[in-house]
Scaffold this motif. Structure first.
Motif, short mmCIF file in Angstrom:
data_model
loop_
_atom_site.label_atom_id
_atom_site.label_comp_id
_atom_site.label_asym_id
_atom_site.label_seq_id
_atom_site.Cartn_x
_atom_site.Cartn_y
_atom_site.Cartn_z
N LYS A 1 0.82 -1.21 0.00
CA LYS A 1 0.00 0.00 0.00
C LYS A 1 0.85 1.25 0.00
CE LYS A 1 -4.27 -1.68 1.82
NZ LYS A 1 -4.69 -2.32 3.03
N THR A 2 1.96 1.19 0.76
CA THR A 2 2.84 2.35 0.81
C THR A 2 3.33 2.71 -0.58
OG1 THR A 2 3.57 1.64 2.96
CG2 THR A 2 4.94 3.22 1.83
N LEU A 3 3.73 1.69 -1.34
CA LEU A 3 4.25 1.95 -2.68
C LEU A 3 3.20 2.67 -3.52
CD1 LEU A 3 6.12 -1.37 -3.51
CD2 LEU A 3 7.06 0.79 -2.71
N VAL A 4 1.99 2.13 -3.52
CA VAL A 4 0.95 2.71 -4.35
C VAL A 4 0.61 4.13 -3.91
CG1 VAL A 4 -1.45 2.49 -5.06
CG2 VAL A 4 -0.03 0.47 -4.88
N ARG A 5 0.42 4.30 -2.59
CA ARG A 5 -0.02 5.60 -2.11
C ARG A 5 1.02 6.68 -2.30
NH1 ARG A 5 -4.69 5.74 -1.95
NH2 ARG A 5 -4.22 7.84 -2.64
N SER A 6 2.27 6.35 -2.00
CA SER A 6 3.28 7.41 -2.10
C SER A 6 3.55 7.74 -3.56
CB SER A 6 4.57 7.02 -1.39
OG SER A 6 5.19 5.98 -2.05
#
Lengths: 679, 75
Positions: free
Chosen positions: A514-519
């Protein structure tokens, strides 16, 4: 027919979707709840009249569309920071149907306080007890049914990371509930509150809340009151008569909330065994300890840059290849039309090529740096950096949180400037904003790496040595930032240093996917879109300058000849000085512009390899001194146009924008002149 | 009564009085610094200031100036 009706119904529902707000303390997993509820249907918007951006998202449940607005994480609704007053005024004035308040199950007694405060404003609240898994690990279990009964509101236990309880939370929104929980104060205070209540007209906010705030001496509520003058007089008479000060009332209310919260928690929390959170303590003894904290910080810094530098090369090469092909393809298409050749050239060799350059140089490092940074953020490491470094910033009459905005500045100065919102006082925020461009952003790294490699390491050197030199440069930049902060706080931004009170949340396993997508979505694309907006006009200007001729010589050569004596004084030359001026929209294109001017070509050209670049630079009179001066000036000059515009937006003044442009420029020029003079 | 800034490492104590005013007072209150609450000094930063305290189940860092504004008694 039936289908049509249902379509129309859906449209109507979309228009008047139910507005709900999300509130909670920092570090209780509020954003995880937000993401779990809305998925990727999010956008950032502005609240009317406020500059603070907030996330909004929509989701559907049982045929109802909900519009969810996230509020900044706050500890209370008192007016300590901007975020708190923003949250409060949003809850007060917004036409919100329901408020979801997120609590941390493992720290229920402290995080429940905000909920109790919010209940005073709106009875239509839902309590979401999040991080139930973390609490279970600590041996804490919460009796949700009892808690719900005690509070008189719908209470849902969630583990947002595993999406446990999210559907219950959605269903709870459609249920009617109104809570009548009142916080009881001492008899004396209660009497004063009821007296003020009697004076008040109906104003859409519970009278009891307005009365309490007036007695506390808080003035933000006044716009809601019609007969203000009279009431103020009455209130101060009342307080004089009773011999009670605002501070005493404040103390009493906050103590009452704490006591109530503790009482409730004592009844609903079942501790199985006294297990202490060992992991966080152990990690902290290293990362925030006396011996290893600084080496670990440096290690993380080096590692992040090493990963960024190494892995950005491949996608960069791929993207620039893609843009070259796209340019050729578009050129062959456009040349079939009847537009004049110079327009085709200006659009493709000017605007499009510059755009391609900026994107392919900037996007890969950003798409690597920001997710890495967000991972550290999610893990909980960033407040530890503030903890470790606060003393340095305190010496400069600033605040340890500035170190976090500096870290963001390594990714992009514009993000760093925006990140300064976490700092509470205006003076310290300005310090962080103005000095942010003293840390080099990602856009400066490719240039720096090229120069370090060809002048100081050798063309066939390993990446580790480059990363080490780069880290050295970065440490110098950090020290300069501190120096400038001190300088500013002694001159333009005099004032007392404020307080430093920072909660250090427990370490949590970051959600990598999720971090990858959101950032990528939030930070990288935002910054990229701004860079694209400025790089297209810049491309057109650069193309015009290098293709309009006066006599036999292009305008760009004329100007650089004019600038040459000035440039020489600072250890550079006219071409380089002009390249810096033209490269103002985006730092990535400074070296390409210089190479273009040196080779007298009419558009930005990619250098074949490091050796060719080296000989080209040496043939144009470059020495080690030039290289050093160039590196110094590319570190310390005006931040890019995107950053400057962000500074203007964040500070609301052109004056501070000019200061943040001139300060690094003057510093860089002075340093260059000194270096040139000494060697 | 002594001040929180005088506390030794790993020592636990009880808050007796908050001397801070206005905004700092509000923030301390909302973070759980309230009379009667137990607090423990956990760790000092590498540069000697700020200091990390454990209160109400979380860690909070305070500079020595702020810690001086909190009156405590040893248990």
């Amino acid at each position: 027919m039936k289908k049509e009706i249902s379509h129309i119904k859906e449209d109507i529902l979309k228009k008047d979707s139910v507005k709900i707000a999300l509130a909670g303390n920092p570090n209780v997993g509020k954003s995880t709840i937000f993401n779990a509820l809305t998925g990727l249907k999010q956008h950032t918007g502005n609240w009317t009249g406020k500059t603070v951006e907030n996330a909004q998202g929509t989701f559907k449940n049982n045929g109802t569309t909900y519009l969810l607005t996230d509020t900044p994480g706050t500890y209370s609704l008192e007016s300590y920071s901007e975020e708190e007053s923003v949250t409060r005024s949003f809850l007060l004035c917004g036409d919100i149907e329901k408020t979801i308040v997120v609590c941390d199950a493992s720290k229920l007694s402290r995080t429940l306080k905000l909920f109790l405060e919010i209940l005073q404003i709106t009875p239509k609240a839902i309590l979401c007890v999040n991080l139930i898994d973390e609490a279970e690990k600590d041996g804490i279990s919460v009796d949700i049914t009892k808690l719900s009964r005690l509070l008189g509101v719908k209470t849902i236990a969630t583990d947002a990371r595993r999406k446990r309880g999210i559907s219950d939370l959605k269903n709870a929104l459609s249920e009617e509930n109104a809570c009548a929980l009142e916080i009881k104060y001492s008899d004396k205070t209660e009497e004063m509150i009821s007296r003020v209540c009697n004076l008040l007209d109906d104003c859409g906010v519970p009278k009891r809340y307005v009365a309490t705030e007036l007695l506390k001496g808080n003035s933000y509520i006044v716009e809601k009151i019609s007969n203000l003058e009279q009431i103020r007089r009455e209130v101060s008479d009342l307080m004089k008569k009773e011999g009670i000060s605002c501070t005493e009332i404040r103390d009493e209310t906050s103590r009452a909330i704490s006591v109530l919260s503790k009482e409730i928690c004592d009844q609903v929390i079942i501790k199985k065994e006294k297990k202490r959170c060992i992991t966080t303590e152990k990690i902290d003894s290293v990362l925030a300890g006396r011996i290893f904290s600084v080496p670990c910080m440096l290690l993380f810094l080096c590692l992040i840059f090493y990963i960024t530098v190494t892995f950005a090369n491949y996608p960069s090469a791929f993207l620039s290849d893609l843009f070259v092909r796209a340019e050729n393809f578009l050129y062959s298409c456009i040349s079939k039309t009847s537009t004049p050749v110079w327009i085709n050239d200006m659009l493709l060799k000017g605007a499009f090529r510059t755009l391609g350059w900026v994107v392919s140089v900037m996007l890969p490092p950003m798409a690597i740096f920001f997710p890495l940074f967000t991972l550290l953020e999610d893990w909980g490491y960033l407040p530890r950096i503030a903890f470790n470094l606060d003393r340095c910033f305190k010496k400069c009459s600033s605040c340890g949180k500035q170190s976090l905005t500096m870290c963001m500045g390594f990714g992009c100065n514009a993000s760093g400037v925006m990140g300064a919102r976490i700092i509470n006082t205006r003076r310290e925020r300005l310090l962080a904003i103005i000095t942010n461009s003293f840390v080099p952003c990602n856009g400066k790294f490719p240039t720096m790496i090229t120069l370090i490699t060809i002048f100081f390491v050798g063309a066939y050197a390993n990446n580790i040595l480059v990363a080490l030199i780069l880290s050295g440069i970065i440490i110098i930049c950090v020290l300069t930032t501190l120096l400038m902060t001190k300088l500013l706080s002694l001159t333009l931004l005099k004032g007392e240093k404020s307080s430093f009170i920072l909660e250090l949340p427990p370490y949590r396993r970051p959600q990598i996917g999720k971090t990858l997508v959101r950032s990528l979505l939030d930070r990288t694309l935002l910054v990229l879109s701004r860079a694209i907006i400025v790089s297209i006009p810049a491309g057109i200007i650069i193309w015009c300058l290098s293709n309009i001729y006066i006599g036999d010589v292009s305008v760009i050569m004329h100007i650089s000849e004019l600038l040459d004596p000035v440039g020489r004084f600072f250890g550079l030359d006219g071409v380089l000085l002009l390249a810096f001026i033209l490269g103002l929209p985006a730092n990535e294109i400074v070296l390409p512009i210089a190479l273009m001017a040196y080779t007298s070509s009419s558009s930005l050209t990619e250098s074949a390899d490091m050796l060719t670049t080296h000989s080209l630079l040496v043939n144009n009179g470059w020495t080690y001194v030039t290289a050093i001066c160039f590196i110094i000036f590319s570190l310390f000059h005006s931040p890019c146009l995107t950053t400057l515009l962000t500074v203007k937006k964040e500070t609301g003044s052109i004056r501070w924008m000019l200061v943040s442009a001139l300060l690094p420029t003057l510093f860089g020029l002075t340093l260059c002149a000194l270096v040139n003079f000494i060697f | 009564m002594i001040r929180l800034s005088e506390l030794e490492k790993n020592e636990e104590c009880r808050i007796v009085r908050i001397f801070a005013e206005d905004k700092v007072r509000l923030r301390l209150h909302s973070l759980g610094f309230i009379e009667g609450e137990r607090i423990k000094r956990v760790r000092v930063s590498v540069l000697g200031d700020p200091v990390m305290y454990e209160i109400d189940g979380t860690y909070v860092a305070l500079r020595c100036e702020e810690a001086f504004l909190i009156g405590i008694e040893r248990i």
